[in-house]
Design a protein around this motif. Structure first.
Motif, PDB file in Angstrom:
ATOM      1  N   SER A 160      -0.724  11.795  15.090  1.00  0.00           N
ATOM      2  CA  SER A 160      -1.852  10.931  15.428  1.00  0.00           C
ATOM      3  C   SER A 160      -1.449   9.458  15.415  1.00  0.00           C
ATOM      4  O   SER A 160      -2.007   8.648  16.167  1.00  0.00           O
ATOM      5  CB  SER A 160      -3.006  11.155  14.449  1.00  0.00           C
ATOM      6  N   GLU A 161      -0.481   9.100  14.568  1.00  0.00           N
ATOM      7  CA  GLU A 161      -0.029   7.718  14.490  1.00  0.00           C
ATOM      8  C   GLU A 161       0.727   7.310  15.751  1.00  0.00           C
ATOM      9  O   GLU A 161       0.640   6.157  16.184  1.00  0.00           O
ATOM     10  CB  GLU A 161       0.842   7.521  13.253  1.00  0.00           C
ATOM     11  N   VAL A 162       1.455   8.240  16.331  1.00  0.00           N
ATOM     12  CA  VAL A 162       2.219   7.937  17.541  1.00  0.00           C
ATOM     13  C   VAL A 162       1.320   7.929  18.774  1.00  0.00           C
ATOM     14  O   VAL A 162       1.423   7.042  19.626  1.00  0.00           O
ATOM     15  CB  VAL A 162       3.385   8.929  17.712  1.00  0.00           C
ATOM     16  N   THR A 163       0.421   8.907  18.869  1.00  0.00           N
ATOM     17  CA  THR A 163      -0.446   8.947  20.053  1.00  0.00           C
ATOM     18  C   THR A 163      -1.454   7.802  20.062  1.00  0.00           C
ATOM     19  O   THR A 163      -1.977   7.442  21.118  1.00  0.00           O
ATOM     20  CB  THR A 163      -1.199  10.291  20.142  1.00  0.00           C
ATOM     21  N   ARG A 175      12.972  -4.219  16.345  1.00  0.00           N
ATOM     22  CA  ARG A 175      13.132  -2.782  16.082  1.00  0.00           C
ATOM     23  C   ARG A 175      12.184  -2.292  15.000  1.00  0.00           C
ATOM     24  O   ARG A 175      12.582  -1.720  13.993  1.00  0.00           O
ATOM     25  CB  ARG A 175      14.589  -2.476  15.711  1.00  0.00           C
ATOM     26  N   ALA A 176      10.896  -2.515  15.261  1.00  0.00           N
ATOM     27  CA  ALA A 176       9.875  -2.099  14.304  1.00  0.00           C
ATOM     28  C   ALA A 176       8.617  -1.682  15.053  1.00  0.00           C
ATOM     29  O   ALA A 176       8.420  -2.020  16.224  1.00  0.00           O
ATOM     30  CB  ALA A 176       9.555  -3.228  13.326  1.00  0.00           C
ATOM     31  N   VAL A 177       7.776  -0.925  14.366  1.00  0.00           N
ATOM     32  CA  VAL A 177       6.516  -0.468  14.944  1.00  0.00           C
ATOM     33  C   VAL A 177       5.449  -0.496  13.859  1.00  0.00           C
ATOM     34  O   VAL A 177       5.745  -0.266  12.687  1.00  0.00           O
ATOM     35  CB  VAL A 177       6.667   0.948  15.544  1.00  0.00           C
ATOM     36  N   VAL A 178       4.220  -0.809  14.268  1.00  0.00           N
ATOM     37  CA  VAL A 178       3.089  -0.792  13.339  1.00  0.00           C
ATOM     38  C   VAL A 178       2.379   0.557  13.477  1.00  0.00           C
ATOM     39  O   VAL A 178       1.915   0.906  14.568  1.00  0.00           O
ATOM     40  CB  VAL A 178       2.086  -1.926  13.630  1.00  0.00           C
ATOM     41  N   LEU A 179       2.319   1.309  12.385  1.00  0.00           N
ATOM     42  CA  LEU A 179       1.655   2.607  12.386  1.00  0.00           C
ATOM     43  C   LEU A 179       0.368   2.508  11.575  1.00  0.00           C
ATOM     44  O   LEU A 179       0.327   1.842  10.537  1.00  0.00           O
ATOM     45  CB  LEU A 179       2.561   3.683  11.781  1.00  0.00           C
ATOM     46  N   ARG A 180      -0.663   3.182  12.062  1.00  0.00           N
ATOM     47  CA  ARG A 180      -1.943   3.218  11.339  1.00  0.00           C
ATOM     48  C   ARG A 180      -2.142   4.619  10.786  1.00  0.00           C
ATOM     49  O   ARG A 180      -2.364   5.562  11.530  1.00  0.00           O
ATOM     50  CB  ARG A 180      -3.095   2.828  12.269  1.00  0.00           C
ATOM     51  N   GLY A 183      -7.104   6.522   6.771  1.00  0.00           N
ATOM     52  CA  GLY A 183      -7.961   5.442   6.317  1.00  0.00           C
ATOM     53  C   GLY A 183      -7.711   4.138   7.021  1.00  0.00           C
ATOM     54  O   GLY A 183      -8.181   3.089   6.587  1.00  0.00           O
ATOM     55  N   GLY A 184      -6.970   4.179   8.131  1.00  0.00           N
ATOM     56  CA  GLY A 184      -6.692   2.963   8.879  1.00  0.00           C
ATOM     57  C   GLY A 184      -5.677   2.053   8.225  1.00  0.00           C
ATOM     58  O   GLY A 184      -5.487   0.910   8.646  1.00  0.00           O
ATOM     59  N   LYS A 185      -4.995   2.556   7.197  1.00  0.00           N
ATOM     60  CA  LYS A 185      -4.008   1.737   6.487  1.00  0.00           C
ATOM     61  C   LYS A 185      -2.781   1.519   7.374  1.00  0.00           C
ATOM     62  O   LYS A 185      -2.186   2.454   7.887  1.00  0.00           O
ATOM     63  CB  LYS A 185      -3.596   2.441   5.194  1.00  0.00           C
ATOM     64  N   GLU A 186      -2.400   0.254   7.551  1.00  0.00           N
ATOM     65  CA  GLU A 186      -1.275  -0.083   8.414  1.00  0.00           C
ATOM     66  C   GLU A 186       0.018  -0.211   7.616  1.00  0.00           C
ATOM     67  O   GLU A 186       0.007  -0.614   6.457  1.00  0.00           O
ATOM     68  CB  GLU A 186      -1.537  -1.405   9.142  1.00  0.00           C
ATOM     69  N   GLU A 274       6.953   4.430   1.062  1.00  0.00           N
ATOM     70  CA  GLU A 274       6.407   3.369   1.911  1.00  0.00           C
ATOM     71  C   GLU A 274       6.551   3.710   3.393  1.00  0.00           C
ATOM     72  O   GLU A 274       5.647   3.463   4.194  1.00  0.00           O
ATOM     73  CB  GLU A 274       7.124   2.041   1.605  1.00  0.00           C
ATOM     74  N   LEU A 275       7.691   4.285   3.757  1.00  0.00           N
ATOM     75  CA  LEU A 275       7.916   4.626   5.157  1.00  0.00           C
ATOM     76  C   LEU A 275       6.942   5.705   5.632  1.00  0.00           C
ATOM     77  O   LEU A 275       6.476   5.673   6.775  1.00  0.00           O
ATOM     78  CB  LEU A 275       9.358   5.109   5.350  1.00  0.00           C
ATOM     79  N   LEU A 276       6.635   6.653   4.755  1.00  0.00           N
ATOM     80  CA  LEU A 276       5.724   7.736   5.117  1.00  0.00           C
ATOM     81  C   LEU A 276       4.262   7.325   5.033  1.00  0.00           C
ATOM     82  O   LEU A 276       3.390   7.996   5.589  1.00  0.00           O
ATOM     83  CB  LEU A 276       5.954   8.947   4.208  1.00  0.00           C
ATOM     84  N   GLY A 277       3.989   6.237   4.311  1.00  0.00           N
ATOM     85  CA  GLY A 277       2.605   5.805   4.152  1.00  0.00           C
ATOM     86  C   GLY A 277       1.845   6.597   3.118  1.00  0.00           C
ATOM     87  O   GLY A 277       0.614   6.690   3.167  1.00  0.00           O
ATOM     88  N   HIS A 278       2.567   7.183   2.139  1.00  0.00           N
ATOM     89  CA  HIS A 278       1.907   7.904   1.056  1.00  0.00           C
ATOM     90  C   HIS A 278       1.307   6.913   0.067  1.00  0.00           C
ATOM     91  O   HIS A 278       1.952   5.937  -0.312  1.00  0.00           O
ATOM     92  CB  HIS A 278       2.898   8.805   0.312  1.00  0.00           C
ATOM     93  N   SER A 279       0.089   7.165  -0.372  1.00  0.00           N
ATOM     94  CA  SER A 279      -0.543   6.267  -1.340  1.00  0.00           C
ATOM     95  C   SER A 279       0.029   6.461  -2.735  1.00  0.00           C
ATOM     96  O   SER A 279      -0.012   5.554  -3.563  1.00  0.00           O
ATOM     97  CB  SER A 279      -2.059   6.500  -1.362  1.00  0.00           C
ATOM     98  N   SER A 280       0.579   7.647  -2.996  1.00  0.00           N
ATOM     99  CA  SER A 280       1.152   7.926  -4.309  1.00  0.00           C
ATOM    100  C   SER A 280       2.566   8.460  -4.157  1.00  0.00           C
ATOM    101  O   SER A 280       2.841   9.263  -3.255  1.00  0.00           O
ATOM    102  CB  SER A 280       0.301   8.959  -5.057  1.00  0.00           C
ATOM    103  N   VAL A 281       3.447   8.035  -5.038  1.00  0.00           N
ATOM    104  CA  VAL A 281       4.834   8.512  -4.986  1.00  0.00           C
ATOM    105  C   VAL A 281       4.919   9.992  -5.333  1.00  0.00           C
ATOM    106  O   VAL A 281       5.864  10.679  -4.959  1.00  0.00           O
ATOM    107  CB  VAL A 281       5.726   7.670  -5.927  1.00  0.00           C
ATOM    108  N   THR A 282       3.898  10.496  -6.039  1.00  0.00           N
ATOM    109  CA  THR A 282       3.875  11.925  -6.395  1.00  0.00           C
ATOM    110  C   THR A 282       3.911  12.791  -5.150  1.00  0.00           C
ATOM    111  O   THR A 282       4.561  13.840  -5.119  1.00  0.00           O
ATOM    112  CB  THR A 282       2.616  12.251  -7.217  1.00  0.00           C
TER     113      THR A 282
END
Length: 307
Positions: A160-163, A175-180, A183-186, A274-282
């Motif tokens: 969904s982030e790519v589409t 060489r970067a991209v903004v992914l949402r 929860g709309g977190k960028e 951070e790269l995956l956008g996980h809110s928790s490291v767990t």
């Protein structure tokens, strides 16, 4: 006179429909789960809400998981049991609040803990085969498909982030991209060289041939609209088939592979988080179990004193 189970369920479903404005699918799901609960209670001779105990709720969950082997009825998965418990707990909370029962007998009942499932990552060689097989040719769709799959793996992005990417989300120079994410977190994610090359090729030679009217969307379908998640999923599945990869492949497979390959290469788990956008490291740490299992396998086959 104490409320019957049947009347209480009807009142609760009416409450969800009229007062809560719950969606039709939610109402249908709750109706199915609570009628199943009613059948269970009736089988125990319980027709009055005042007769239901916490033990009955717990035994209901056990019955859902066990099924009925004598009748050939299979038990439900933990996720389905948990969903049914949500309905039962909401129902009992409502009954207590409305005075149909003195206490909420389901309050202390917890859902079963789901089995921890390790993500299935592909070997690097299989990923490379899929990338090579994506978008064979130089037509607009081929260029799009190659860019799509390269970006999925290069960024570890959700489908969904790519589409949902727009042109302004791409910073190819840096060489970067903004992914949402959820929860709309960028988040800003770096993009590898091969993916940058593939995206550039698509933007220059592919997208102009697909676009019919102005749209900010990066990935377009043949009608010029934004590519759907389902279509993007099919692009990856087709690439895996052409590559001869017989394992189950999905966009999330590439995401799992992205994380696992980074950790195998020595990346810090918090950077991967951070790269995956996980809110928790767990959530991210489950991937470390994959790499530990891989190390065990290598050790068992390669070390002379492993056995």
């Amino acid at each position: 006179m104490a409320a019957t189970v049947d009347d209480a369920i009807a009142r609760y479903l009416d409450h969800l429909t009229v007062e809560r404005g719950s969606a039709a699918n939610t109402i249908a799901s709750y109706t199915r789960d609570l009628r199943r609960y009613e059948v269970f209670l009736t089988g125990r001779g319980i027709t009055s809400m005042s007769a239901v105990t916490e033990a009955d709720v717990r035994d209901f969950l056990v019955a859902l998981r066990r099924g009925d082997p004598d009748s050939g009825v299979r038990g439900l998965a933990d996720s389905s049991v948990a969903r049914t418990l949500v309905a039962a707990r909401g129902f009992h909370k409502f009954c207590a609040a409305e005075g149909m029962t003195e206490t909420d007998v389901a309050h202390a009942v917890s859902p079963p803990k789901p089995a921890r499932r390790l993500p299935k990552a592909l070997p690097v060689d299989d990923v490379v085969k899929i990338l090579d097989a994506a978008g064979i040719g130089d037509g607009p769709r081929s260029l799009r498909d190659r860019a799509l799959v390269e970006l999925l793996y290069s960024c570890g992005a959700r489908i969904s982030e790519v589409t949902s990417l727009d042109i302004d989300d791409l910073d190819l120079e840096h060489r970067a991209v903004v992914l949402r994410g959820k929860g709309g977190k960028e988040r800003i994610v770096p993009v590898g060289g091969p993916a940058i090359d593939a995206v550039n090729a698509y933007l220059v030679r592919g997208r102009p041939a697909l676009i019919k009217k102005f749209t900010p969307a990066v990935f377009l379908n043949v009608r010029g609209g934004r590519l759907s998640r389902q279509s993007a999923w099919q692009v990856l599945v087709d690439a895996a088939e052409r590559a001869g990869v017989d394992k189950e492949v999905s966009p999330h497979t590439l995401r799992h592979s992205f994380a696992t390959h980074l950790l195998d290469g020595g990346a810090d788990v918090r950077v991967v988080q951070e790269l995956l956008g996980h809110s928790s490291v767990t959530t991210t740490q489950v991937y470390t179990l994959v790499t530990v299992n891989t190390m065990r396998e290598v050790y068992a086959t390669a070390h002379p004193r492993a056995r």
